[in-house]
Design a protein around this motif. Structure first.
Motif, PDB file in Angstrom:
ATOM      1  N   LEU A 172       0.719  -1.125   0.149  1.00  0.00           N
ATOM      2  CA  LEU A 172      -0.245  -0.237   0.068  1.00  0.00           C
ATOM      3  C   LEU A 172       0.324   0.677  -0.197  1.00  0.00           C
ATOM      4  O   LEU A 172       0.142   2.436  -0.718  1.00  0.00           O
ATOM      5  N   LEU A 173       1.759   1.039   0.740  1.00  0.00           N
ATOM      6  CA  LEU A 173       2.517   2.310   0.767  1.00  0.00           C
ATOM      7  C   LEU A 173       3.641   2.656  -0.562  1.00  0.00           C
ATOM      8  O   LEU A 173       3.957   4.108  -0.630  1.00  0.00           O
ATOM      9  N   ASP A 174       3.996   2.021  -1.035  1.00  0.00           N
ATOM     10  CA  ASP A 174       4.518   1.881  -2.668  1.00  0.00           C
ATOM     11  C   ASP A 174       4.037   0.329  -3.526  1.00  0.00           C
ATOM     12  O   ASP A 174       4.379   0.325  -3.856  1.00  0.00           O
ATOM     13  N   PHE A 175       2.512   1.235  -3.653  1.00  0.00           N
ATOM     14  CA  PHE A 175       1.456   0.864  -4.735  1.00  0.00           C
ATOM     15  C   PHE A 175       2.241   0.559  -6.218  1.00  0.00           C
ATOM     16  O   PHE A 175       2.317  -0.254  -7.068  1.00  0.00           O
ATOM     17  N   LYS A 176       3.077   1.924  -6.448  1.00  0.00           N
ATOM     18  CA  LYS A 176       3.150   1.788  -8.470  1.00  0.00           C
ATOM     19  C   LYS A 176       4.442   1.228  -7.908  1.00  0.00           C
ATOM     20  O   LYS A 176       4.415   0.573  -8.468  1.00  0.00           O
ATOM     21  N   GLY A 177       5.077   1.077  -7.374  1.00  0.00           N
ATOM     22  CA  GLY A 177       6.475   0.249  -7.350  1.00  0.00           C
ATOM     23  C   GLY A 177       5.855  -0.948  -6.984  1.00  0.00           C
ATOM     24  O   GLY A 177       6.572  -2.079  -7.937  1.00  0.00           O
ATOM     25  N   HIS A 178       5.043  -1.407  -6.647  1.00  0.00           N
ATOM     26  CA  HIS A 178       4.660  -3.191  -6.048  1.00  0.00           C
ATOM     27  C   HIS A 178       4.002  -3.372  -7.663  1.00  0.00           C
ATOM     28  O   HIS A 178       4.319  -4.236  -8.455  1.00  0.00           O
ATOM     29  N   LYS A 179       3.444  -2.418  -8.444  1.00  0.00           N
ATOM     30  CA  LYS A 179       2.376  -2.956  -9.608  1.00  0.00           C
ATOM     31  C   LYS A 179       3.381  -2.610 -10.665  1.00  0.00           C
ATOM     32  O   LYS A 179       3.090  -3.577 -11.933  1.00  0.00           O
ATOM     33  N   ASP A 180       4.571  -2.522 -10.615  1.00  0.00           N
ATOM     34  CA  ASP A 180       6.074  -2.633 -11.621  1.00  0.00           C
ATOM     35  C   ASP A 180       6.255  -3.790 -11.182  1.00  0.00           C
ATOM     36  O   ASP A 180       7.061  -4.348 -12.332  1.00  0.00           O
ATOM     37  N   SER A 181       6.751  -4.278 -10.231  1.00  0.00           N
ATOM     38  CA  SER A 181       7.116  -5.839  -9.801  1.00  0.00           C
ATOM     39  C   SER A 181       5.942  -6.692 -10.525  1.00  0.00           C
ATOM     40  O   SER A 181       6.340  -7.380 -11.160  1.00  0.00           O
ATOM     41  N   ILE A 182       4.801  -6.328 -10.523  1.00  0.00           N
ATOM     42  CA  ILE A 182       3.993  -7.215 -11.052  1.00  0.00           C
ATOM     43  C   ILE A 182       4.233  -7.871 -12.072  1.00  0.00           C
ATOM     44  O   ILE A 182       3.430  -8.301 -13.272  1.00  0.00           O
ATOM     45  N   ILE A 214      -0.026 -10.797 -16.220  1.00  0.00           N
ATOM     46  CA  ILE A 214      -1.107 -10.122 -16.365  1.00  0.00           C
ATOM     47  C   ILE A 214      -0.603  -9.240 -17.308  1.00  0.00           C
ATOM     48  O   ILE A 214       0.037  -8.236 -17.549  1.00  0.00           O
ATOM     49  N   PRO A 215      -2.356  -8.696 -18.100  1.00  0.00           N
ATOM     50  CA  PRO A 215      -2.266  -7.920 -19.739  1.00  0.00           C
ATOM     51  C   PRO A 215      -2.160  -6.158 -18.208  1.00  0.00           C
ATOM     52  O   PRO A 215      -2.531  -6.285 -17.483  1.00  0.00           O
ATOM     53  N   SER A 216      -0.997  -5.388 -18.881  1.00  0.00           N
ATOM     54  CA  SER A 216      -1.064  -4.469 -18.358  1.00  0.00           C
ATOM     55  C   SER A 216      -2.088  -3.602 -17.221  1.00  0.00           C
ATOM     56  O   SER A 216      -2.319  -3.028 -16.787  1.00  0.00           O
ATOM     57  N   ILE A 217      -2.845  -3.481 -18.613  1.00  0.00           N
ATOM     58  CA  ILE A 217      -4.466  -3.065 -18.201  1.00  0.00           C
ATOM     59  C   ILE A 217      -5.194  -3.399 -17.294  1.00  0.00           C
ATOM     60  O   ILE A 217      -5.527  -2.862 -16.419  1.00  0.00           O
ATOM     61  N   LEU A 218      -4.424  -4.945 -17.142  1.00  0.00           N
ATOM     62  CA  LEU A 218      -5.686  -5.168 -15.598  1.00  0.00           C
ATOM     63  C   LEU A 218      -5.228  -5.121 -14.612  1.00  0.00           C
ATOM     64  O   LEU A 218      -5.089  -5.855 -12.419  1.00  0.00           O
ATOM     65  N   ILE A 219      -3.492  -4.715 -14.343  1.00  0.00           N
ATOM     66  CA  ILE A 219      -2.682  -5.328 -12.640  1.00  0.00           C
ATOM     67  C   ILE A 219      -3.081  -4.521 -11.958  1.00  0.00           C
ATOM     68  O   ILE A 219      -2.494  -5.110 -11.200  1.00  0.00           O
ATOM     69  N   ALA A 220      -3.051  -3.039 -11.907  1.00  0.00           N
ATOM     70  CA  ALA A 220      -3.521  -2.238 -10.933  1.00  0.00           C
ATOM     71  C   ALA A 220      -4.989  -2.685 -10.068  1.00  0.00           C
ATOM     72  O   ALA A 220      -4.598  -2.527  -8.873  1.00  0.00           O
ATOM     73  N   PRO A 221      -6.079  -3.814 -11.101  1.00  0.00           N
ATOM     74  CA  PRO A 221      -6.898  -3.797 -10.329  1.00  0.00           C
ATOM     75  C   PRO A 221      -7.245  -5.192  -9.640  1.00  0.00           C
ATOM     76  O   PRO A 221      -7.159  -4.845  -8.911  1.00  0.00           O
ATOM     77  N   ILE A 222      -6.471  -6.414 -10.605  1.00  0.00           N
ATOM     78  CA  ILE A 222      -5.501  -7.124  -9.684  1.00  0.00           C
ATOM     79  C   ILE A 222      -4.853  -6.926  -8.985  1.00  0.00           C
ATOM     80  O   ILE A 222      -5.114  -8.246  -7.393  1.00  0.00           O
ATOM     81  N   LEU A 223      -3.873  -6.427  -8.661  1.00  0.00           N
ATOM     82  CA  LEU A 223      -3.413  -6.245  -7.495  1.00  0.00           C
ATOM     83  C   LEU A 223      -4.317  -5.231  -6.145  1.00  0.00           C
ATOM     84  O   LEU A 223      -4.055  -5.369  -5.284  1.00  0.00           O
ATOM     85  N   THR A 224      -4.979  -4.398  -6.719  1.00  0.00           N
ATOM     86  CA  THR A 224      -6.440  -3.550  -5.611  1.00  0.00           C
ATOM     87  C   THR A 224      -6.962  -5.431  -5.127  1.00  0.00           C
ATOM     88  O   THR A 224      -7.092  -5.097  -3.369  1.00  0.00           O
ATOM     89  N   ILE A 225      -7.344  -6.002  -6.013  1.00  0.00           N
ATOM     90  CA  ILE A 225      -7.969  -7.220  -4.654  1.00  0.00           C
ATOM     91  C   ILE A 225      -6.597  -8.273  -3.916  1.00  0.00           C
ATOM     92  O   ILE A 225      -7.460  -8.763  -2.879  1.00  0.00           O
TER      93      ILE A 225
END
Length: 176
Positions: free
Chosen positions: A24-34, A40-51
């Motif tokens: 949560l503190l580094d959402f963008k960094g974790h999104k990059d890791s994923i 996962i298709p790029s468009i789905l990374i943020a929603p899946i990461l949130t879930i």
């Protein structure tokens, strides 16, 4: 629930609580890791990461507050299995030069079979907890709170030791 099972349950819970907090503190960094996992298709990374983050937090809170403890531990087992499979897929692809995205107490590491082994050990511990978990605690609130403080203190002690070893290694590299 015996004390050993409860302590193991709390250790697993706090591993995921600290992991969730770092994500949560580094959402963008974790999104990059994923994204670097390329699963996962790029468009789905943020929603899946949130879930995934929500499920980690939800499961940990179920365990921590003794609400459907078995369900919480089961969710963590499924999540850890998914993460381990993702690591294995990338190792088989030869894609090991990325951060695991684990965060928290267990830190960030490059993908390796050591991570898979560590996760399998954690899954084994989770399975032991699942086999022995009861829906209610047989201890009073004061004991439970004290055990929580002990487990959190042990997590911070572990983090301090890892940081010390990291700094010690860096100092040796600079001296050479």
């Amino acid at each position: 629930m015996d004390y050993l099972t409860l302590i193991l349950c709390l250790v697993i819970t706090y591993i995921f609580i600290f992991s969730t907090a770092s994500k949560l503190l580094d959402f963008k960094g974790h999104k990059d890791s994923i994204r670097f996992y390329r699963l996962i298709p790029s468009i789905l990374i943020a929603p899946i990461l949130t879930i995934l983050i929500f499920l980690e937090a939800f499961a940990a809170l179920l365990i921590l507050f003794n609400l459907y403890r078995f369900l919480g531990v089961s969710i963590l087992a499924v999540l850890l299995s998914i993460y381990t499979i993702a690591i294995l897929i990338n190792l088989v692809r030869g894609n090991s030069d990325i951060n695991c995205g684990c965060g928290g107490v267990i830190g960030e590491h490059k993908l390796s079979f050591k991570l898979v082994f560590r996760n399998l050990i954690l899954l084994f511990v989770i399975m032991l907890v699942l086999l022995n978990v009861k829906s209610t605690l047989d201890i009073d609130l004061v004991e439970y709170v004290l055990l929580n403080f002990v487990v959190v203190a042990l997590c911070y002690l572990y983090l301090s030791l890892m940081e010390y070893l990291f700094v010690k290694t860096k100092i040796k590299e600079v001296i050479r």
